[in-house]
Design a protein around this motif. Structure first.
Motif, short mmCIF file in Angstrom:
data_model
loop_
_atom_site.label_atom_id
_atom_site.label_comp_id
_atom_site.label_asym_id
_atom_site.label_seq_id
_atom_site.Cartn_x
_atom_site.Cartn_y
_atom_site.Cartn_z
N ALA A 46 -60.62 16.78 -4.29
CA ALA A 46 -61.41 17.25 -5.43
C ALA A 46 -60.82 18.54 -6.01
O ALA A 46 -60.73 18.69 -7.23
CB ALA A 46 -62.86 17.47 -5.00
N ALA A 68 -65.86 19.17 -15.88
CA ALA A 68 -66.78 18.30 -15.13
C ALA A 68 -66.69 16.87 -15.63
O ALA A 68 -66.64 15.92 -14.84
CB ALA A 68 -68.21 18.82 -15.24
N SER A 73 -67.70 14.41 -12.57
CA SER A 73 -68.61 15.08 -11.63
C SER A 73 -69.69 15.80 -12.42
O SER A 73 -69.57 15.98 -13.63
CB SER A 73 -67.82 16.08 -10.78
OG SER A 73 -68.60 16.58 -9.73
N SER A 74 -70.72 16.23 -11.73
CA SER A 74 -71.79 16.97 -12.41
C SER A 74 -71.34 18.40 -12.69
O SER A 74 -70.48 18.94 -11.99
CB SER A 74 -73.05 16.99 -11.54
OG SER A 74 -72.86 17.83 -10.41
N LYS A 75 -71.94 19.01 -13.71
CA LYS A 75 -71.63 20.40 -14.04
C LYS A 75 -71.94 21.31 -12.86
O LYS A 75 -71.17 22.22 -12.55
CB LYS A 75 -72.40 20.83 -15.28
CG LYS A 75 -71.89 20.21 -16.55
CD LYS A 75 -72.61 20.77 -17.75
CE LYS A 75 -73.40 19.67 -18.41
NZ LYS A 75 -74.12 20.11 -19.61
N SER A 76 -73.04 21.03 -12.19
CA SER A 76 -73.44 21.84 -11.05
C SER A 76 -72.43 21.76 -9.91
O SER A 76 -72.03 22.77 -9.33
CB SER A 76 -74.83 21.39 -10.57
OG SER A 76 -75.18 22.05 -9.38
N ARG A 77 -72.02 20.56 -9.58
CA ARG A 77 -71.05 20.37 -8.49
C ARG A 77 -69.73 21.06 -8.81
O ARG A 77 -69.14 21.73 -7.97
CB ARG A 77 -70.83 18.89 -8.23
CG ARG A 77 -69.85 18.64 -7.08
CD ARG A 77 -69.73 17.18 -6.74
NE ARG A 77 -70.97 16.72 -6.14
CZ ARG A 77 -71.47 15.50 -6.28
NH1 ARG A 77 -70.83 14.60 -7.00
NH2 ARG A 77 -72.59 15.17 -5.70
N VAL A 78 -69.24 20.90 -10.05
CA VAL A 78 -67.98 21.52 -10.44
C VAL A 78 -68.13 23.04 -10.46
O VAL A 78 -67.22 23.75 -10.05
CB VAL A 78 -67.48 20.97 -11.80
CG1 VAL A 78 -66.34 21.81 -12.36
CG2 VAL A 78 -67.03 19.53 -11.64
N SER A 79 -69.28 23.53 -10.86
CA SER A 79 -69.51 24.98 -10.85
C SER A 79 -69.40 25.55 -9.44
O SER A 79 -68.75 26.57 -9.21
CB SER A 79 -70.88 25.29 -11.45
OG SER A 79 -71.08 26.68 -11.48
N HIS A 80 -70.02 24.87 -8.47
CA HIS A 80 -69.92 25.31 -7.07
C HIS A 80 -68.49 25.21 -6.55
O HIS A 80 -68.00 26.10 -5.85
CB HIS A 80 -70.86 24.49 -6.18
CG HIS A 80 -72.30 24.78 -6.40
ND1 HIS A 80 -72.86 26.01 -6.15
CD2 HIS A 80 -73.31 24.00 -6.84
CE1 HIS A 80 -74.15 25.99 -6.44
NE2 HIS A 80 -74.45 24.77 -6.87
N GLN A 81 -67.83 24.14 -6.92
CA GLN A 81 -66.46 23.92 -6.48
C GLN A 81 -65.53 24.99 -7.05
O GLN A 81 -64.71 25.57 -6.33
CB GLN A 81 -66.01 22.52 -6.91
CG GLN A 81 -64.64 22.13 -6.41
CD GLN A 81 -64.29 20.71 -6.85
OE1 GLN A 81 -65.09 20.00 -7.44
NE2 GLN A 81 -63.08 20.31 -6.56
#
Length: 158
Positions: A46, A68, A73-81
């Motif tokens: 990822a 994202a 992927s979701s915006k939230s998941r990419v933000s955390h990543q």
């Protein structure tokens, strides 16, 4: 009888085989590619995908919302990543100077060095585990099928 009470359209034997081989094969492929990158370079598949997407952009940066979407992927998941990758020094997050509302992810020199180091491993895996197993015609069919699937899912997501 309502549509939710109707008998489902069960998959026939061929459809079930196609579905299950896709699910299992794609999962096994992604797991293998991830493991090869992780074991050899300490980078997840990822994270590698984000590094690649950023490296392909002008100035090696792009809006987080577009990133994202590009990596599905979701915006939230990419933000955390991206936050995790920023702590590792691979990317930076910046405010978008054009409108002040958006956030950009930008590839760092360390991130580019990580990408350059990991790329041969990833490319060898992609070739060995799928590309070289397909004829050019099968590769073209695969691309057409998943272009159609992605178009359908994007259009039905609204």
């Amino acid at each position: 009888m309502t549509s939710s009470e109707q008998e489902p359209r069960w998959l026939d034997e061929g459809e079930m085989r196609a579905w299950r081989t896709y699910v299992n094969g794609s999962s096994m492929l992604m797991d293998r590619l991830h493991r090869e990158l992780q074991d050899t370079h300490g980078v997840s598949l990822a994270d590698y995908e984000i590094l690649v997407r950023l490296s392909e952009q002008p100035n090696q940066r792009m809006r987080m919302t577009q990133l994202a979407e590009d990596v599905a992927s979701s915006k939230s998941r990419v933000s955390h990543q991206v936050a995790r990758m920023e702590k590792a020094g691979l990317v930076l997050r910046r405010e978008c100077t054009e409108d002040g509302r958006g956030v950009l992810a930008e590839l760092t020199q360390k991130g580019m060095a990580q990408l350059v180091e990991a790329a041969p491993t990833h490319l060898a895996g992609v070739r060995a585990h799928i590309v070289d197993l397909l004829t050019p015609e099968e590769g073209e069919v695969l691309a057409k099928v998943f272009d159609r699937v992605m178009t359908h899912l994007r259009e039905s997501n609204g």
